[in-house]
Design a protein around this motif. Structure first.
Motif, PDB file in Angstrom:
ATOM      1  N   THR A 153       0.852  -1.187   0.000  1.00 39.14           N
ATOM      2  CA  THR A 153       0.000   0.000   0.000  1.00 39.14           C
ATOM      3  C   THR A 153       0.890   1.241   0.000  1.00 39.14           C
ATOM      4  O   THR A 153       2.062   1.164   0.355  1.00 39.14           O
ATOM      5  CB  THR A 153      -0.910   0.048   1.245  1.00 39.14           C
ATOM      6  OG1 THR A 153      -0.105  -0.004   2.416  1.00 39.14           O
ATOM      7  CG2 THR A 153      -1.902  -1.105   1.266  1.00 39.14           C
ATOM      8  N   ILE A 154       0.306   2.351  -0.393  1.00 39.51           N
ATOM      9  CA  ILE A 154       1.051   3.616  -0.416  1.00 39.51           C
ATOM     10  C   ILE A 154       0.433   4.544   0.620  1.00 39.51           C
ATOM     11  O   ILE A 154      -0.779   4.723   0.658  1.00 39.51           O
ATOM     12  CB  ILE A 154       0.992   4.238  -1.830  1.00 39.51           C
ATOM     13  CG1 ILE A 154       1.731   3.324  -2.811  1.00 39.51           C
ATOM     14  CG2 ILE A 154       1.584   5.640  -1.819  1.00 39.51           C
ATOM     15  CD1 ILE A 154       1.586   3.715  -4.269  1.00 39.51           C
ATOM     16  N   ASP A 155       1.269   5.102   1.473  1.00 36.49           N
ATOM     17  CA  ASP A 155       0.729   5.967   2.524  1.00 36.49           C
ATOM     18  C   ASP A 155       0.867   7.453   2.161  1.00 36.49           C
ATOM     19  O   ASP A 155       1.316   7.807   1.068  1.00 36.49           O
ATOM     20  CB  ASP A 155       1.350   5.620   3.891  1.00 36.49           C
ATOM     21  CG  ASP A 155       2.824   5.985   3.973  1.00 36.49           C
ATOM     22  OD1 ASP A 155       3.269   6.885   3.229  1.00 36.49           O
ATOM     23  OD2 ASP A 155       3.528   5.382   4.803  1.00 36.49           O
TER      24      ASP A 155
ATOM     25  N   THR B  56       2.823   9.726   2.901  1.00 34.52           N
ATOM     26  CA  THR B  56       4.121  10.369   2.716  1.00 34.52           C
ATOM     27  C   THR B  56       4.530  10.390   1.238  1.00 34.52           C
ATOM     28  O   THR B  56       5.557  10.951   0.890  1.00 34.52           O
ATOM     29  CB  THR B  56       5.213   9.675   3.552  1.00 34.52           C
ATOM     30  OG1 THR B  56       5.285   8.304   3.167  1.00 34.52           O
ATOM     31  CG2 THR B  56       4.906   9.756   5.042  1.00 34.52           C
ATOM     32  N   CYS B  57       3.713   9.792   0.397  1.00 33.37           N
ATOM     33  CA  CYS B  57       3.969   9.801  -1.044  1.00 33.37           C
ATOM     34  C   CYS B  57       4.104  11.236  -1.552  1.00 33.37           C
ATOM     35  O   CYS B  57       3.282  12.088  -1.242  1.00 33.37           O
ATOM     36  CB  CYS B  57       2.805   9.103  -1.764  1.00 33.37           C
ATOM     37  SG  CYS B  57       2.839   9.276  -3.552  1.00 33.37           S
ATOM     38  N   VAL B  58       5.149  11.463  -2.317  1.00 31.13           N
ATOM     39  CA  VAL B  58       5.364  12.809  -2.870  1.00 31.13           C
ATOM     40  C   VAL B  58       4.985  12.875  -4.356  1.00 31.13           C
ATOM     41  O   VAL B  58       5.300  13.833  -5.044  1.00 31.13           O
ATOM     42  CB  VAL B  58       6.825  13.270  -2.664  1.00 31.13           C
ATOM     43  CG1 VAL B  58       7.123  13.424  -1.176  1.00 31.13           C
ATOM     44  CG2 VAL B  58       7.825  12.308  -3.299  1.00 31.13           C
ATOM     45  N   LYS B  59       4.319  11.815  -4.816  1.00 33.19           N
ATOM     46  CA  LYS B  59       3.813  11.766  -6.193  1.00 33.19           C
ATOM     47  C   LYS B  59       4.905  11.930  -7.243  1.00 33.19           C
ATOM     48  O   LYS B  59       4.711  12.638  -8.229  1.00 33.19           O
ATOM     49  CB  LYS B  59       2.711  12.821  -6.387  1.00 33.19           C
ATOM     50  CG  LYS B  59       1.499  12.551  -5.507  1.00 33.19           C
ATOM     51  CD  LYS B  59       0.405  13.568  -5.712  1.00 33.19           C
ATOM     52  CE  LYS B  59      -0.387  13.304  -6.976  1.00 33.19           C
ATOM     53  NZ  LYS B  59      -1.519  14.241  -7.124  1.00 33.19           N
ATOM     54  N   CYS B  60       6.011  11.276  -6.998  1.00 28.63           N
ATOM     55  CA  CYS B  60       7.086  11.368  -7.987  1.00 28.63           C
ATOM     56  C   CYS B  60       6.792  10.512  -9.217  1.00 28.63           C
ATOM     57  O   CYS B  60       7.329  10.735 -10.282  1.00 28.63           O
ATOM     58  CB  CYS B  60       8.408  10.956  -7.363  1.00 28.63           C
ATOM     59  SG  CYS B  60       8.522   9.193  -6.994  1.00 28.63           S
ATOM     60  N   GLY B  61       5.964   9.483  -9.018  1.00 23.95           N
ATOM     61  CA  GLY B  61       5.574   8.638 -10.141  1.00 23.95           C
ATOM     62  C   GLY B  61       6.519   7.494 -10.444  1.00 23.95           C
ATOM     63  O   GLY B  61       6.269   6.709 -11.359  1.00 23.95           O
ATOM     64  N   ALA B  62       7.590   7.372  -9.681  1.00 20.68           N
ATOM     65  CA  ALA B  62       8.578   6.324  -9.964  1.00 20.68           C
ATOM     66  C   ALA B  62       7.980   4.930  -9.844  1.00 20.68           C
ATOM     67  O   ALA B  62       8.255   4.041 -10.652  1.00 20.68           O
ATOM     68  CB  ALA B  62       9.762   6.464  -9.015  1.00 20.68           C
ATOM     69  N   CYS B  63       7.140   4.735  -8.854  1.00 21.45           N
ATOM     70  CA  CYS B  63       6.556   3.404  -8.644  1.00 21.45           C
ATOM     71  C   CYS B  63       5.652   3.031  -9.818  1.00 21.45           C
ATOM     72  O   CYS B  63       5.694   1.908 -10.314  1.00 21.45           O
ATOM     73  CB  CYS B  63       5.786   3.372  -7.336  1.00 21.45           C
ATOM     74  SG  CYS B  63       4.489   4.615  -7.221  1.00 21.45           S
ATOM     75  N   ALA B  64       4.845   3.979 -10.261  1.00 18.00           N
ATOM     76  CA  ALA B  64       3.921   3.705 -11.357  1.00 18.00           C
ATOM     77  C   ALA B  64       4.678   3.375 -12.635  1.00 18.00           C
ATOM     78  O   ALA B  64       4.276   2.504 -13.407  1.00 18.00           O
ATOM     79  CB  ALA B  64       3.003   4.905 -11.579  1.00 18.00           C
TER      80      ALA B  64
ATOM     81  N   ILE C 203      11.684   0.915  -5.057  1.00 18.59           N
ATOM     82  CA  ILE C 203      12.056   2.120  -5.803  1.00 18.59           C
ATOM     83  C   ILE C 203      11.631   3.424  -5.134  1.00 18.59           C
ATOM     84  O   ILE C 203      12.230   4.469  -5.390  1.00 18.59           O
ATOM     85  CB  ILE C 203      11.479   2.047  -7.245  1.00 18.59           C
ATOM     86  CG1 ILE C 203      12.328   2.900  -8.179  1.00 18.59           C
ATOM     87  CG2 ILE C 203      10.018   2.458  -7.289  1.00 18.59           C
ATOM     88  CD1 ILE C 203      12.022   2.690  -9.627  1.00 18.59           C
ATOM     89  N   CYS C 204      10.646   3.370  -4.270  1.00 20.91           N
ATOM     90  CA  CYS C 204      10.133   4.618  -3.679  1.00 20.91           C
ATOM     91  C   CYS C 204      11.222   5.353  -2.896  1.00 20.91           C
ATOM     92  O   CYS C 204      11.805   4.801  -1.971  1.00 20.91           O
ATOM     93  CB  CYS C 204       8.950   4.326  -2.767  1.00 20.91           C
ATOM     94  SG  CYS C 204       8.301   5.839  -2.032  1.00 20.91           S
ATOM     95  N   PRO C 205      11.505   6.615  -3.261  1.00 20.60           N
ATOM     96  CA  PRO C 205      12.591   7.362  -2.624  1.00 20.60           C
ATOM     97  C   PRO C 205      12.263   7.837  -1.209  1.00 20.60           C
ATOM     98  O   PRO C 205      13.154   8.232  -0.475  1.00 20.60           O
ATOM     99  CB  PRO C 205      12.796   8.553  -3.564  1.00 20.60           C
ATOM    100  CG  PRO C 205      11.481   8.747  -4.218  1.00 20.60           C
ATOM    101  CD  PRO C 205      10.869   7.386  -4.352  1.00 20.60           C
ATOM    102  N   VAL C 206      10.990   7.826  -0.849  1.00 18.44           N
ATOM    103  CA  VAL C 206      10.625   8.342   0.471  1.00 18.44           C
ATOM    104  C   VAL C 206      10.034   7.266   1.388  1.00 18.44           C
ATOM    105  O   VAL C 206       9.556   7.565   2.474  1.00 18.44           O
ATOM    106  CB  VAL C 206       9.634   9.534   0.347  1.00 18.44           C
ATOM    107  CG1 VAL C 206      10.303  10.696  -0.365  1.00 18.44           C
ATOM    108  CG2 VAL C 206       8.355   9.121  -0.354  1.00 18.44           C
ATOM    109  N   GLY C 207      10.069   6.037   0.923  1.00 19.54           N
ATOM    110  CA  GLY C 207       9.566   4.946   1.780  1.00 19.54           C
ATOM    111  C   GLY C 207       8.069   4.992   2.014  1.00 19.54           C
ATOM    112  O   GLY C 207       7.585   4.585   3.067  1.00 19.54           O
TER     113      GLY C 207
HETATM  114  S1  SF4 Z   1       7.609   6.105  -5.713  1.00 20.02           S
HETATM  115 FE1  SF4 Z   1       6.927   8.240  -5.749  1.00 20.02          FE
HETATM  116  S2  SF4 Z   1       4.775   8.142  -6.450  1.00 20.02           S
HETATM  117 FE2  SF4 Z   1       5.368   6.081  -5.767  1.00 20.02          FE
HETATM  118  S3  SF4 Z   1       4.739   5.961  -3.603  1.00 20.02           S
HETATM  119 FE3  SF4 Z   1       6.868   6.624  -3.636  1.00 20.02          FE
HETATM  120  S4  SF4 Z   1       6.756   8.867  -3.598  1.00 20.02           S
HETATM  121 FE4  SF4 Z   1       4.743   8.120  -4.188  1.00 20.02          FE
END
Ligand code: SF4
Ligand code: SF4
Length: 72
Positions: A7-9, A11-19, A49-53
């Motif tokens: 799941t994504i919490d 703290t997601c910064v919407k960088c899009g890397a995961c998608a 891959i998520c840079p902010v965990g």
């Molecule tokens: S990789 Fe980027 S878009 Fe995906 S959960 Fe992490 S911060 Fe959010």
């Protein structure tokens, strides 16, 4: 599938890397964060891959073998 659920919490910064990295494209952009939808195969790429965990890994509860013996 598999034993892990992701799941994504908030703290997601919407960088899009995961998608971008998801092999089955089941991550979509929401209003405040990205969301993992149906079709996740539990590969863990988004988690790695998520840079902010912001991607959380959970063990799936598998309610099986509750002292159930299958007899004919
Ligand atoms: S990789 Fe980027 S878009 Fe995906 S959960 Fe992490 S911060 Fe959010
Ligand atoms: S675990 Fe794999 S399949 Fe599931 S959302 Fe993350 S990248 Fe996609």
């Amino acid at each position: 599938m598999g034993n892990l659920k992701f799941t994504i919490d908030d703290t997601c910064v919407k960088c899009g890397a995961c998608a971008e990295d998801c092999p089955v494209q089941c991550i979509t952009e929401g209003v405040t964060r990205f969301n993992i939808g149906k079709g996740c195969i539990g590969c863990g790429d988004c988690y790695s891959i998520c840079p902010v965990g912001a991607v959380q890994m959970h063990k799936r509860e598998t309610p099986k073998s509750n002292s159930q013996t299958s007899e004919c």
